[in-house]
Enzyme design. Structure first.
Site, PDB file in Angstrom:
ATOM      1  N   GLU A  79       0.816  -1.215   0.000  1.00  0.00           N
ATOM      2  CA  GLU A  79       0.000   0.000   0.000  1.00  0.00           C
ATOM      3  C   GLU A  79       0.852   1.270   0.000  1.00  0.00           C
ATOM      4  O   GLU A  79       0.616   2.197   0.771  1.00  0.00           O
ATOM      5  CB  GLU A  79      -0.953  -0.002   1.203  1.00  0.00           C
ATOM      6  CG  GLU A  79      -1.939  -1.159   1.169  1.00  0.00           C
ATOM      7  CD  GLU A  79      -2.970  -1.122   2.302  1.00  0.00           C
ATOM      8  OE1 GLU A  79      -2.672  -0.560   3.367  1.00  0.00           O
ATOM      9  OE2 GLU A  79      -4.073  -1.663   2.093  1.00  0.00           O
ATOM     10  N   GLU A 118     -12.541  -1.960  12.374  1.00  0.00           N
ATOM     11  CA  GLU A 118     -12.520  -1.259  11.085  1.00  0.00           C
ATOM     12  C   GLU A 118     -13.634  -1.745  10.171  1.00  0.00           C
ATOM     13  O   GLU A 118     -14.285  -0.946   9.495  1.00  0.00           O
ATOM     14  CB  GLU A 118     -11.158  -1.479  10.400  1.00  0.00           C
ATOM     15  CG  GLU A 118     -11.122  -0.987   8.963  1.00  0.00           C
ATOM     16  CD  GLU A 118      -9.762  -1.189   8.282  1.00  0.00           C
ATOM     17  OE1 GLU A 118      -8.833  -1.697   8.921  1.00  0.00           O
ATOM     18  OE2 GLU A 118      -9.656  -0.819   7.095  1.00  0.00           O
ATOM     19  N   ASP A 161      -8.441  -8.872   4.216  1.00  0.00           N
ATOM     20  CA  ASP A 161      -8.182  -7.774   5.160  1.00  0.00           C
ATOM     21  C   ASP A 161      -9.218  -7.697   6.277  1.00  0.00           C
ATOM     22  O   ASP A 161     -10.100  -6.846   6.227  1.00  0.00           O
ATOM     23  CB  ASP A 161      -8.163  -6.446   4.386  1.00  0.00           C
ATOM     24  CG  ASP A 161      -7.588  -5.325   5.217  1.00  0.00           C
ATOM     25  OD1 ASP A 161      -7.043  -5.608   6.293  1.00  0.00           O
ATOM     26  OD2 ASP A 161      -7.675  -4.166   4.776  1.00  0.00           O
TER      27      ASP A 161
END
Ligand code: BDP
Length: 678
Positions: free
Chosen positions: A269, A370, A342
């Site tokens: 990323e 998240e 993820d």
């Protein structure tokens, strides 16, 4: 006379009134304890800061018989563990280390607070993992990546001069559940973390944490040599770069002699890494490992890598790391997220587990929610953690669970470790939701003993955090234990994944198709809905990610008939009218799952409303209003997903489930301003 009567009534009611509780004490409330045993009832030899804490906890909180704290070298093989033996007049806690004695003290305090039997204790405890570590994703500017409990606890501006009382409270809370390591900063690491002035601040935190048995680690930025000190590059094979890291390690260890080591996110990323110089992850990790080796430091090198290629993201960590097996130094451990994508509500386990035969592996979980409604939703994560740890990879034949691969049972690893991304911030209640405290607690308890059941963890936590009254404990346990499956149902049932709104990941956006970004940052990449069906074909006819699993799992997952239905859309593109095991079509099944998610949240609201008398007003109303948000969000998820998928299935939503209350077009317009990059 009237008034007088009121006073009498208030006086009579007084003992029943429950006082406000802001949640700041976590599971260490001890509501009925005024004072512990007197110091002369504690038998112990020697002086040591950790032992002092243990004794203070007993004189502050322990209500029982005399306690002897003994250090016994013969117990070395228990590592940080301990034994507890009791007679009618004395409890003896023994360990080879002072920290083991402190853990033993927290153990008996837990027994006291959960009203467990304290007679004839004969307990032996040995931790499942050596390194039980929280990863904070805290930035130096005080913000927290994916944090939902306010700003960072670490006041970098104030350190090293000014010290927040919460540093010690934090360390104590961790010690009480066996957590012994923390990474202070975000994996998207600022090079400044390694600047001298910051290291001096880190030293202060390390000094405060040390008596609680906690070691400090740092996330490091791979480009640090170049960015901080102007080196020509940060190439791991460049002698100057290697020397820079050696010098940095020596500087750190002078300040912090028991510093734990580095956590590294590289070439992922947009983060820099060894591949920027044509080198491998092993080259990068080994360079740091060599620098830390003289001080017994370790490198936790993350496997969370996926490049902008056409390869299925679920295969990339495996493809990157398997060829490097055997090339890492022995103080490197590969940190692998539980699933290959993820931290989704449910993922198949990452096929990299068990595929490295010569390199130690550790799991990375995410405690911060998240992808699970932030700090607004009740989602108890012990079942998710357990599901992963108990997954059988078959890498050494049947019974090769992830727990056994990582805890040293199947591979004789020099270091064993387990990690999770923390959900802790400066909010008074630490985690943004009272029930989110349970996830911090659950991680610590499982890191200590991965054989504990979710039930037992929930039971302990509820009794210590709220009350041991069974009329409260029972329904709340049921709510907690089902809550993860409930969230899966209203968000992403049957193996759907990553259909979140982009960036912040809060609500649904299954229609998301960002043409100008990477394909694997778009929800449509993951669900692949079309007129025929929905789901990601990871079999031979698709990405063939199933082939990365050991037999028989490659066959099990490769065949739609044998794939567990809770992962069917993870591995297969399934026709809308496919017959599920219960006789419903896939479309119907999907509809009922979403509906049942919503219904369960409504049940939680009812359960909670009935419990008013057992909880203080503050926490009661707090949780009540959070449940309202959760209910609204669940309906939002259900409507968005069903209405959107219906544009492909063209099938009616079954009559006996609640009709959508939103219009798809309105839902598509929702843009939450919560900002984030991907
Ligand atoms: C994802 C998060 C991102 C993190 C990344 C990571 O969305 O903020 O930086 O993982 O783990 O879950 O590196």
């Amino acid at each position: 006379m009237q008034n007088f009567r009121v006073y009498i009534i208030l006086f009579l009611l007084f003992p029943l009134m429950i006082f406000a509780d802001d949640g700041s004490k976590l599971w260490l409330r001890f509501p009925n304890v005024k004072k512990g045993i007197s110091a002369d009832k504690i038998i112990s030899k020697g002086k040591n800061p950790t032992l002092d804490i243990a004794k203070n906890e007993l004189t502050d909180l322990w209500q029982g018989q005399a306690v002897e704290l003994r250090t016994e070298t013969a117990l070395k093989n228990l590592k940080d563990g301990y034994t507890i033996k009791s007679t009618s007049d004395k409890i003896t806690i023994s360990s080879s280390k002072e920290i083991g004695l402190l853990y033993g003290v927290y153990h008996i305090l837990r027994l006291q607070e959960t009203k467990s039997n304290l007679e004839n204790l004969n307990i032996t405890e040995k931790p499942s993992y050596d390194v039980r570590i929280l990863n904070h994703w805290d930035n130096l500017d005080g913000t927290i990546e994916r944090g939902y409990a306010g700003h960072s606890l670490w006041k970098w501006e104030d350190l090293p001069g000014k010290i927040s009382p919460r540093y010690k409270e934090y360390a104590r809370a961790n010690a009480s559940i066996g957590i012994n390591s923390v990474v202070l900063n975000n994996v998207n690491a600022s090079p400044n973390m390694l600047r001298r002035d910051y290291l001096e601040k880190v030293k202060i935190l390390a000094d405060i944490f040390r008596p609680y048995g906690i070691k400090v680690y740092l996330s490091v930025n791979f480009s640090s040599p170049k960015v901080l000190d102007g080196l020509e590059n940060s190439d791991p094979l460049n002698k100057n770069v290697q020397n820079w890291w050696k010098g940095k390690a020596s500087e750190i260890y002078k300040l912090i002699p028991d510093f734990g080591g580095f956590l590294v996110k590289a070439n992922s990323e947009g983060q820099p890494g060894p591949q920027d110089y044509g080198r491998t992850h092993a080259d990068g990790a080994n360079m740091m490992a060599d620098a830390l080796k003289p001080y017994n430091g370790i490198v936790m090198w993350r496997a969370f890598v996926y490049s902008p290629s056409n390869e299925d993201r679920a295969k990339q960590a495996y493809l990157e790391f398997v060829p490097l097996d055997g090339k890492f130094r022995d103080n490197v451990i590969i940190q692998i997220k539980n699933g290959p994508i993820d931290f989704q509500p449910r993922e198949a386990f990452n096929p990299l587990f068990g595929a490295l035969k010569k390199t130690p592996e550790m799991v990375e979980f995410q405690i911060t929610q998240e992808y699970l409604g932030f700090s607004n939703h009740v989602v108890f994560l012990a079942p998710l953690f357990k599901e992963n740890l108990d997954s059988d990879t078959y890498s050494y034949g049947k019974g090769s669970t992830i727990a056994k691969l990582t805890d040293g049972t199947l591979m004789k690893n020099k270091i064993t470790a387990i990690s999770a991304v923390a959900n802790i911030g400066e909010d008074t209640n630490w985690t943004g939701h009272h029930f989110a405290q349970a996830n911090w607690y659950a991680f610590g308890r499982l890191a200590w003993n991965h054989d504990l059941s979710s039930e037992q963890i929930a039971d302990e936590w509820i009794k210590m955090t709220f009350t041991d009254n069974q009329d409260f404990v029972k329904p709340v346990t049921e709510m907690m234990l089902s809550s993860r499956e409930t969230a899966v149902d209203y968000m992403m049932p049957l193996g759907l994944h990553h259909i979140f709104a982009s960036g912040h990941h809060y609500g649904p956006e299954p229609w998301g198709d960002y043409k100008n970004g990477r394909p694997d940052w778009s929800p449509v990449y993951y669900h692949k809905a079309d007129a025929n069906g929905v789901g990601f074909d990871r079999t031979k006819t698709g990405s063939n990610a199933v082939s990365l699993y050991f037999p028989p799992l490659n066959e099990t997952y490769g065949n739609i008939k044998t794939t567990p239905e809770n992962l069917i859309l993870w591995f297969h593109h399934v026709p809308w009218n496919y017959k599920m095991k219960d006789g419903k079509t896939l479309w119907e099944e999907l509809s009922y799952k979403y509906d049942s998610g919503v219904k369960n949240v409504r049940d939680y609201q009812k359960i909670w409303d009935k419990l008013k008398t057992y909880v203080d007003e503050d926490r009661f109303t707090f949780v009540q209003s959070k449940l309202k948000i959760q209910e609204k969000d669940a309906v939002w998820w259900k409507d968005a997903c069903l209405l959107y998928f219906q544009t492909f299935s063209k099938m009616p939503i079954p009559n006996d489930i609640e009709k959508p209350v939103h219009e798809l077009e309105d839902l598509k317009k929702i843009k939450l301003n919560m900002g984030h990059h991907n």
